[in-house]
Each structure stands twice: as structure tokens, then as C-alpha cells.
Design a protein around this motif. Structure first.
Motif, PDB file in Angstrom:
ATOM      1  N   THR A  71      14.442  13.759   6.959  1.00  0.00           N
ATOM      2  CA  THR A  71      14.598  14.480   5.697  1.00  0.00           C
ATOM      3  C   THR A  71      13.250  14.668   5.001  1.00  0.00           C
ATOM      4  OG1 THR A  71      15.628  14.411   3.521  1.00  0.00           O
ATOM      5  CG2 THR A  71      15.040  12.304   4.494  1.00  0.00           C
ATOM      6  N   LYS A  72      13.138  15.701   4.223  1.00  0.00           N
ATOM      7  CA  LYS A  72      11.936  15.960   3.440  1.00  0.00           C
ATOM      8  C   LYS A  72      12.166  15.711   1.947  1.00  0.00           C
ATOM      9  CE  LYS A  72       9.958  19.265   6.676  1.00  0.00           C
ATOM     10  NZ  LYS A  72       9.379  20.616   6.862  1.00  0.00           N
ATOM     11  N   VAL A  73      13.233  15.009   1.631  1.00  0.00           N
ATOM     12  CA  VAL A  73      13.573  14.702   0.243  1.00  0.00           C
ATOM     13  C   VAL A  73      13.191  13.250  -0.043  1.00  0.00           C
ATOM     14  CG1 VAL A  73      15.419  14.569  -1.481  1.00  0.00           C
ATOM     15  CG2 VAL A  73      15.478  16.335   0.294  1.00  0.00           C
ATOM     16  N   ILE A  74      12.289  13.039  -0.983  1.00  0.00           N
ATOM     17  CA  ILE A  74      11.886  11.680  -1.334  1.00  0.00           C
ATOM     18  C   ILE A  74      12.893  11.104  -2.325  1.00  0.00           C
ATOM     19  CG2 ILE A  74       9.443  12.133  -0.928  1.00  0.00           C
ATOM     20  CD1 ILE A  74       9.055  12.303  -3.946  1.00  0.00           C
ATOM     21  N   SER A  75      12.970   9.798  -2.352  1.00  0.00           N
ATOM     22  CA  SER A  75      13.946   9.125  -3.222  1.00  0.00           C
ATOM     23  C   SER A  75      13.355   8.767  -4.576  1.00  0.00           C
ATOM     24  CB  SER A  75      14.450   7.844  -2.534  1.00  0.00           C
ATOM     25  OG  SER A  75      13.359   7.011  -2.172  1.00  0.00           O
ATOM     26  N   GLU A  76      12.070   9.007  -4.764  1.00  0.00           N
ATOM     27  CA  GLU A  76      11.416   8.688  -6.023  1.00  0.00           C
ATOM     28  C   GLU A  76      11.459   9.895  -6.958  1.00  0.00           C
ATOM     29  OE1 GLU A  76      10.533   7.503  -3.233  1.00  0.00           O
ATOM     30  OE2 GLU A  76      10.604   5.364  -3.660  1.00  0.00           O
ATOM     31  N   PRO A  77      11.245   9.666  -8.257  1.00  0.00           N
ATOM     32  CA  PRO A  77      11.378  10.777  -9.212  1.00  0.00           C
ATOM     33  C   PRO A  77      10.207  11.746  -9.220  1.00  0.00           C
ATOM     34  CG  PRO A  77      10.832   8.736 -10.350  1.00  0.00           C
ATOM     35  CD  PRO A  77      11.076   8.371  -8.928  1.00  0.00           C
ATOM     36  N   GLN A  81       2.113   9.291  -3.123  1.00  0.00           N
ATOM     37  CA  GLN A  81       1.714   9.355  -1.722  1.00  0.00           C
ATOM     38  C   GLN A  81       2.604   8.509  -0.813  1.00  0.00           C
ATOM     39  OE1 GLN A  81      -0.703   6.656  -0.347  1.00  0.00           O
ATOM     40  NE2 GLN A  81      -1.520   7.719   1.428  1.00  0.00           N
ATOM     41  N   MET A  82       2.856   7.248  -1.186  1.00  0.00           N
ATOM     42  CA  MET A  82       3.611   6.366  -0.310  1.00  0.00           C
ATOM     43  C   MET A  82       5.060   6.798  -0.171  1.00  0.00           C
ATOM     44  SD  MET A  82       1.638   4.290   1.126  1.00  0.00           S
ATOM     45  CE  MET A  82       2.910   3.317   1.918  1.00  0.00           C
ATOM     46  N   ALA A  83       5.626   7.437  -1.189  1.00  0.00           N
ATOM     47  CA  ALA A  83       6.998   7.930  -1.092  1.00  0.00           C
ATOM     48  C   ALA A  83       7.109   9.017  -0.034  1.00  0.00           C
ATOM     49  CB  ALA A  83       7.460   8.452  -2.448  1.00  0.00           C
ATOM     50  N   VAL A  84       6.089   9.865   0.065  1.00  0.00           N
ATOM     51  CA  VAL A  84       6.090  10.922   1.076  1.00  0.00           C
ATOM     52  C   VAL A  84       5.799  10.357   2.454  1.00  0.00           C
ATOM     53  CG1 VAL A  84       5.001  13.085   1.785  1.00  0.00           C
ATOM     54  CG2 VAL A  84       5.389  12.634  -0.639  1.00  0.00           C
ATOM     55  N   VAL A  85       4.817   9.464   2.533  1.00  0.00           N
ATOM     56  CA  VAL A  85       4.404   8.922   3.826  1.00  0.00           C
ATOM     57  C   VAL A  85       5.529   8.127   4.476  1.00  0.00           C
ATOM     58  CG1 VAL A  85       2.819   7.266   4.899  1.00  0.00           C
ATOM     59  CG2 VAL A  85       1.962   8.947   3.267  1.00  0.00           C
ATOM     60  N   LYS A  86       6.400   7.512   3.674  1.00  0.00           N
ATOM     61  CA  LYS A  86       7.527   6.748   4.223  1.00  0.00           C
ATOM     62  C   LYS A  86       8.468   7.619   5.043  1.00  0.00           C
ATOM     63  CE  LYS A  86       9.679   4.118   1.265  1.00  0.00           C
ATOM     64  NZ  LYS A  86      10.187   3.597  -0.039  1.00  0.00           N
ATOM     65  N   LEU A  87       8.433   8.931   4.833  1.00  0.00           N
ATOM     66  CA  LEU A  87       9.300   9.845   5.579  1.00  0.00           C
ATOM     67  C   LEU A  87       8.702  10.270   6.910  1.00  0.00           C
ATOM     68  CD1 LEU A  87      10.341  12.228   2.657  1.00  0.00           C
ATOM     69  CD2 LEU A  87      11.487  10.142   3.420  1.00  0.00           C
ATOM     70  N   ALA A  88       7.445   9.937   7.164  1.00  0.00           N
ATOM     71  CA  ALA A  88       6.767  10.411   8.382  1.00  0.00           C
ATOM     72  C   ALA A  88       7.267   9.672   9.617  1.00  0.00           C
ATOM     73  CB  ALA A  88       5.262  10.238   8.237  1.00  0.00           C
TER      74      ALA A  88
END
Length: 210
Positions: A71-77, A81-88
Motif C-alpha cells: 500500500t502507498k497509504v501511510i498510517s500517520e497524519p 520520512q520513517m512513515a513512508v520508508v516503513k512501506l518500502a
């Protein structure tokens, strides 16, 4: 992502610059205008902005390198950077290491500078002759100290939880992220405005009238 991290680093630098201003005002009051000239203040401001812009520039560049197969949807508001990188779908330890480096290089160095400034301030305050003078001088730093606390504690907590708090509930991470983003901007006008005589008088008038 870039501007969120960049403005956060700028705020940290401004707090450090304000600590230097407090130090000069209390420890060298007669030389305040001679030391903090307009050109020096402009150079400090430019240095803070350039440092923040350069240090945070690798954040989006590193993040673009990784494949994102989930998914490309982050769980943070908001987009940290780390919220996006966790999806990689890759080994992203370099991002984590670089984020820690930035945190210690920016906030760590600024925190050390602030601590040294306030140690000098406290030494100057406790050398004053009377208790009333010491209290009055110390109160001039109260707003700045509160601003430091409400900025650094949520910021450091959020950064460390992203990297080491994998078992932390998601809603707690979101709450801390919101506090880090909203608390300083909400409380800073109150912290600095309450010391202004005109604002205090106006608030008192509003409360007593009602």
C-alpha cells in the motif's frame, strides 16, 4: 516530507539562537546590542536555514530509491520520512541510520548548545545579590524553557518510537506525532503572549467583563 523535516530543523536552530540571545542579555547586558548586531542576527538566521535545508535534502532522495510494492497509504497524519520508508519492500536501514544522524546532528548539537547557554545563565543568576532579582531574571527565561520542552520532548519521542518502538500501539504513535506537529505552534503564542502587558490586560478585561 522535505519541508516538514526542514522546518522542524529550523525551529530547533531558532530555539538555540534564542538561548544565545538570553545568554548575552543576562550575562553581558551592557554589550547586548554590540554583540548581537543586525548583521550577526542575519548570519545566524541564514546559517540555520542553510543547515536545515542541506541536512534534510537527502530525506526525499533516499526515500525515492526504494520499491513500494504494498500500500502507498501511510498510517500517520502527515508525511514523515520513517512513515513512508516503513512501506518500502527493501532493506531501508540506511534511512534509519541517516535519520538518527540528523536527529543527533541537529537536535543533539542544538540541545548541547542550549544546555551550555543555560548553565552560564544560571551561574550568572545565582550570583545576583537579592532573591527578588534572581527570580525576576529567571522568569525572563520561562517562556523559552517551556517552548524548548514542548518542542524537543514530543519530537525526540516520535523519532525514537518510529525506529525502536515496533510494539507501540499505532494510536499512541499517531497521538505523539500530532503533539509534535501541533503542540508548539498552539502553545508558543500563549507562552510568549502571556508575558506581554497589553495582552494580559486585554484578557483580564475580557474575563472580568464576562
Amino acid at each position: 516530507m522535505y519541508f516538514i523535516h526542514c522546518f522542524s530543523a529550523i525551529e530547533s536552530g531558532i530555539l538555540a539562537a534564542m538561548a544565545f540571545d538570553r545568554y548575552v542579555a543576562i550575562c553581558h547586558p551592557l554589550r547586548h546590542s554590540a554583540i548581537l548586531t543586525n548583521s550577526l542576527v542575519a548570519k545566524i538566521g541564514l546559517a540555520v536555514v542553510l543547515r536545515s535545508g542541506i541536512v534534510t535534502l537527502p530525506y526525499p532522495l533516499l526515500t525515492r530509491r526504494w520499491p513500494y510494492c504494498r500500500t502507498k497509504v501511510i498510517s500517520e497524519p502527515y508525511c514523515v520520512q520513517m512513515a513512508v520508508v516503513k512501506l518500502a519492500c527493501a532493506d531501508t536501514r540506511v534511512n534509519s541510520y541517516f535519520g538518527l544522524f540528523v536527529m543527533f546532528f541537529v537536535m543533539g548539537l542544538d540541545g548541547i548548545f542550549i544546555a551550555i547557554s543555560y548553565l552560564q545563565i544560571l551561574r550568572a543568576i545565582f550570583s545576583l545579590p537579592t532573591k527578588d532579582t534572581r527570580q525576576k531574571t529567571l522568569l525572563t527565561c520561562g517562556s523559552h524553557l517551556c517552548a524548548i520542552i514542548i518542542f524537543y520532548i514530543p519530537s525526540a519521542s516520535s523519532a525514537l518510537i518510529y525506529r525502536f518502538g515496533q510494539n507501540f500501539p499505532q494510536h499512541v504513535q499517531v497521538l505523539i506525532a500530532n503533539l509534535y506537529f501541533l503542540l508548539p505552534s498552539m502553545l508558543n503564542p500563549i507562552l510568549y503572549g502571556v508575558k506581554t502587558k497589553q495582552i494580559r490586560s486585554r484578557l483580564r478585561w475580557l474575563v472580568t467583563r464576562k
